[in-house]
Write an enzyme that holds these catalytic residues in place. Structure first.
Site, PDB file in Angstrom:
ATOM      1  N   SER A  54       0.845  -1.198   0.000  1.00  0.00           N
ATOM      2  CA  SER A  54       0.000   0.000   0.000  1.00  0.00           C
ATOM      3  C   SER A  54       0.880   1.248   0.000  1.00  0.00           C
ATOM      4  O   SER A  54       2.079   1.177   0.316  1.00  0.00           O
ATOM      5  CB  SER A  54      -0.880  -0.009   1.270  1.00  0.00           C
ATOM      6  OG  SER A  54      -1.654   1.166   1.377  1.00  0.00           O
ATOM      7  N   SER A 187       8.332   9.483  10.924  1.00  0.00           N
ATOM      8  CA  SER A 187       7.293  10.477  10.621  1.00  0.00           C
ATOM      9  C   SER A 187       7.691  11.804  11.249  1.00  0.00           C
ATOM     10  O   SER A 187       8.316  11.833  12.314  1.00  0.00           O
ATOM     11  CB  SER A 187       5.972  10.015  11.226  1.00  0.00           C
ATOM     12  OG  SER A 187       5.054  11.084  11.288  1.00  0.00           O
ATOM     13  N   TYR A 213       1.648   6.335  18.215  1.00  0.00           N
ATOM     14  CA  TYR A 213       2.306   6.435  16.901  1.00  0.00           C
ATOM     15  C   TYR A 213       3.529   7.348  16.998  1.00  0.00           C
ATOM     16  O   TYR A 213       4.634   6.981  16.594  1.00  0.00           O
ATOM     17  CB  TYR A 213       1.284   6.976  15.904  1.00  0.00           C
ATOM     18  CG  TYR A 213       1.800   7.224  14.501  1.00  0.00           C
ATOM     19  CD1 TYR A 213       1.820   6.197  13.558  1.00  0.00           C
ATOM     20  CD2 TYR A 213       2.252   8.489  14.109  1.00  0.00           C
ATOM     21  CE1 TYR A 213       2.279   6.422  12.262  1.00  0.00           C
ATOM     22  CE2 TYR A 213       2.715   8.721  12.830  1.00  0.00           C
ATOM     23  CZ  TYR A 213       2.726   7.685  11.907  1.00  0.00           C
ATOM     24  OH  TYR A 213       3.191   7.916  10.634  1.00  0.00           O
ATOM     25  N   LYS A 217       7.426   6.401  16.610  1.00  0.00           N
ATOM     26  CA  LYS A 217       8.162   6.988  15.480  1.00  0.00           C
ATOM     27  C   LYS A 217       9.425   7.684  15.997  1.00  0.00           C
ATOM     28  O   LYS A 217      10.448   7.694  15.331  1.00  0.00           O
ATOM     29  CB  LYS A 217       7.259   7.947  14.697  1.00  0.00           C
ATOM     30  CG  LYS A 217       6.168   7.231  13.906  1.00  0.00           C
ATOM     31  CD  LYS A 217       6.762   6.490  12.732  1.00  0.00           C
ATOM     32  CE  LYS A 217       5.838   5.492  12.095  1.00  0.00           C
ATOM     33  NZ  LYS A 217       6.449   4.788  10.953  1.00  0.00           N
ATOM     34  N   THR A 248      -2.090   8.719   0.956  1.00  0.00           N
ATOM     35  CA  THR A 248      -2.006   7.254   0.875  1.00  0.00           C
ATOM     36  C   THR A 248      -3.288   6.658   1.465  1.00  0.00           C
ATOM     37  O   THR A 248      -4.011   7.346   2.213  1.00  0.00           O
ATOM     38  CB  THR A 248      -0.814   6.726   1.700  1.00  0.00           C
ATOM     39  OG1 THR A 248      -1.038   7.074   3.077  1.00  0.00           O
ATOM     40  CG2 THR A 248       0.507   7.303   1.224  1.00  0.00           C
TER      41      THR A 248
HETATM   42  N1  LIG Z   1       1.488   9.001   4.335  1.00  0.00           N
HETATM   43  C1  LIG Z   1       2.080   9.908   5.101  1.00  0.00           C
HETATM   44  O1  LIG Z   1       1.853  11.126   4.962  1.00  0.00           O
HETATM   45  C2  LIG Z   1       3.068   9.485   6.133  1.00  0.00           C
HETATM   46  C3  LIG Z   1       3.637  10.485   6.930  1.00  0.00           C
HETATM   47  C4  LIG Z   1       4.588  10.125   7.878  1.00  0.00           C
HETATM   48  C5  LIG Z   1       4.970   8.804   8.000  1.00  0.00           C
HETATM   49  N2  LIG Z   1       4.383   7.847   7.224  1.00  0.00           N
HETATM   50  C6  LIG Z   1       4.834   6.463   7.411  1.00  0.00           C
HETATM   51  O2  LIG Z   1       4.966   5.832   6.159  1.00  0.00           O
HETATM   52  C7  LIG Z   1       4.738   4.419   6.291  1.00  0.00           C
HETATM   53  C8  LIG Z   1       3.745   4.003   5.233  1.00  0.00           C
HETATM   54  O3  LIG Z   1       2.516   4.670   5.483  1.00  0.00           O
HETATM   55  P1  LIG Z   1       1.384   4.882   4.385  1.00  0.00           P
HETATM   56  O4  LIG Z   1       0.922   6.268   4.531  1.00  0.00           O
HETATM   57  O5  LIG Z   1       1.837   4.368   3.070  1.00  0.00           O
HETATM   58  O6  LIG Z   1       0.245   3.939   5.009  1.00  0.00           O
HETATM   59  P2  LIG Z   1      -0.596   2.716   4.409  1.00  0.00           P
HETATM   60  O7  LIG Z   1      -1.131   3.053   3.075  1.00  0.00           O
HETATM   61  O8  LIG Z   1      -1.567   2.351   5.478  1.00  0.00           O
HETATM   62  O9  LIG Z   1       0.483   1.560   4.288  1.00  0.00           O
HETATM   63  C9  LIG Z   1       0.946   0.913   5.436  1.00  0.00           C
HETATM   64  C10 LIG Z   1       1.508  -0.418   5.034  1.00  0.00           C
HETATM   65  O10 LIG Z   1       1.986  -1.076   6.211  1.00  0.00           O
HETATM   66  C11 LIG Z   1       1.483  -2.399   6.192  1.00  0.00           C
HETATM   67  N3  LIG Z   1       1.405  -2.950   7.527  1.00  0.00           N
HETATM   68  C12 LIG Z   1       0.748  -2.474   8.616  1.00  0.00           C
HETATM   69  N4  LIG Z   1       0.902  -3.295   9.645  1.00  0.00           N
HETATM   70  C13 LIG Z   1       1.684  -4.316   9.212  1.00  0.00           C
HETATM   71  C14 LIG Z   1       2.181  -5.486   9.823  1.00  0.00           C
HETATM   72  N5  LIG Z   1       1.900  -5.798  11.088  1.00  0.00           N
HETATM   73  N6  LIG Z   1       2.947  -6.317   9.091  1.00  0.00           N
HETATM   74  C15 LIG Z   1       3.232  -6.033   7.799  1.00  0.00           C
HETATM   75  N7  LIG Z   1       2.768  -4.953   7.169  1.00  0.00           N
HETATM   76  C16 LIG Z   1       1.999  -4.112   7.871  1.00  0.00           C
HETATM   77  C17 LIG Z   1       0.130  -2.291   5.537  1.00  0.00           C
HETATM   78  O11 LIG Z   1      -0.312  -3.560   5.111  1.00  0.00           O
HETATM   79  P3  LIG Z   1      -1.815  -3.793   4.537  1.00  0.00           P
HETATM   80  O12 LIG Z   1      -1.746  -3.353   3.095  1.00  0.00           O
HETATM   81  O13 LIG Z   1      -2.021  -5.250   4.709  1.00  0.00           O
HETATM   82  O14 LIG Z   1      -2.723  -2.944   5.373  1.00  0.00           O
HETATM   83  C18 LIG Z   1       0.468  -1.336   4.410  1.00  0.00           C
HETATM   84  O15 LIG Z   1       1.071  -2.036   3.337  1.00  0.00           O
HETATM   85  C19 LIG Z   1       4.271   4.205   7.709  1.00  0.00           C
HETATM   86  O16 LIG Z   1       5.331   3.738   8.505  1.00  0.00           O
HETATM   87  C20 LIG Z   1       3.847   5.587   8.169  1.00  0.00           C
HETATM   88  O17 LIG Z   1       3.981   5.756   9.546  1.00  0.00           O
HETATM   89  C21 LIG Z   1       3.441   8.162   6.307  1.00  0.00           C
END
Ligand SMILES: NC(=O)c1ccc[n+]([C@@H]2O[C@H](COP(=O)([O-])OP(=O)(O)OC[C@H]3O[C@@H](n4cnc5c(N)ncnc54)[C@H](OP(=O)(O)O)[C@@H]3O)[C@@H](O)[C@H]2O)c1
Length: 331
Positions: A54, A187, A213, A217, A248
């Protein structure tokens, strides 16, 4: 031909003002001065990305595959992993992409996956700890750990240690400028949290998913520094980064109000993933370790002077990880 890089002071001001720096505005202003990474820059390298089913994880895998890396999608749901693999192959036909199942929040599953990876792979040149969660309420894993701690800290710590033979094989001593690179996707939210090791499982006080969270982080940033020291002898470098604010599925599900308010400003997933990809390619992060990055530049880990965590708290985080995972293996 890239434009000149943003002057350092302007770049730092964007960072401190948060909204311009974290949004697509910061990305667009900074990226105008970046040189393109040569195609094939990652040919011959194998890189594992957790949470690759994802958002930023898929975007990171797309970016790495586009530069020629063989990419291992480490996912908790094989079907979603296969969908991501198909998406990558549409973008980059012929890319080498494998899907492997691993629930990062389960220490037993991390051990199982690492054993399987050590059987199948000859070397790992990169490991991106991207899997992340923002739970609505306090949840414990079957092993009794709070979900954010398990997914963001304990699972990645154990995975790094269990994959060490592969990472070491990906850091040949005769090529010191090309170490294996471990990257934690943290993050900007970590700035709001101090390193807390007094109640790592968040059993006291009123639980908030956002606070859990942010705390974990923050732990990722400190853990990257600690692992950088620990793995230096193995020739492996460890960094952490934050992606800014990217649109996302995770943001849509967990922060719908934030997404509604900021929609025109959010980065694309590829823009959010850019630094995680760059950290695997560029020479600069191959020559240092334990640095926190955003938009291809080192960033402070604290904004206020004196915010550095005490040595005792850092040591307590290490002890927590070693004790909780039972992983005292020397490098
Ligand atoms: N988007 C932002 O603006 C943002 C900002 C700061 C930090 N981040 C960080 O970026 C990373 C990705 O976030 P995202 O926004 O892309 O979120 P996302 O779309 O929810 O993707 C999260 C991914 O992590 C996987 N996941 C969650 N728990 C898991 C587990 N126990 N074992 C294996 N995989 C697991 C999910 O799997 P499923 O597909 O099965 O749910 C998904 O593939 C995260 O660490 C988040 O904290 C994002």
């Amino acid at each position: 031909m890239p434009l000149p890089r943003l002057p350092r002071l302007v770049d730092a001001a964007l960072d401190r003002l948060v909204v311009p720096g974290y949004s697509r505005l910061g990305y667009l202003a900074r990226s105008a001065g970046w040189a393109a990474t040569p195609p094939g820059a990652l040919a011959g390298r194998t890189i594992a990305v957790t949470g690759a089913s994802s958002g930023l994880g898929t975007a990171t895998a797309i970016g790495l595959a586009g530069l020629g890396a063989a990419v291992e999608l480490v996912v908790r749901d094989r079907g979603r992993g296969e969908t991501a693999r198909a998406e990558i192959l549409v973008r980059h036909p012929g890319a080498q992409v494998t899907v492997a199942r691993c629930d990062l929040s389960s220490l037993a599953d991390v051990r199982r996956y690492a054993l399987d990876a050590r059987d199948r792979l000859l070397a790992l040149h990169g490991l991106v700890h991207n899997a992340g969660v923002l739970p609505a309420g306090r949840t414990e894993t079957d092993e009794g750990h709070e979900l954010c701690l398990a997914t963001h800290v304990l699972g990645p710590f154990l995975l790094t240690r269990e994959l060490l033979p592969l990472l070491r094989a990906g850091s040949p001593p005769d090529r010191p400028g090309e170490p294996a690179r471990v990257v934690f996707v943290s993050s900007g939210g970590m700035y709001t949290a101090a390193l807390r090791t007094d109640d790592p499982e968040f059993t006291g006080g009123r639980y908030s998913g956002g606070a859990a969270y942010a705390r974990t982080k923050r732990m990722q940033v400190v853990l990257a520094e600690l692992l950088a020291d620990d793995l230096a002898a193995a020739g492996v470098v460890v960094h952490s980064m934050h992606p800014g604010w990217a649109d996302t599925p995770g943001v849509a599900d967990s922060l719908p109000g934030f997404r509604r308010l900021t929609a025109p400003l959010l980065r694309t997933a590829a823009q959010g993933a850019d630094t995680a990809v760059w950290l695997q390619t560029d020479r600069e992060p191959g020559r240092c370790s334990g640095v926190f990055w955003h938009d291809r530049a080192p960033r402070p880990t604290h904004y206020l002077p004196g915010g550095e965590e005490p040595a005792a708290a850092r040591a307590a985080l290490w002890t927590l990880c070693v004790d909780a995972t039972g992983s005292a293996r020397p490098v």
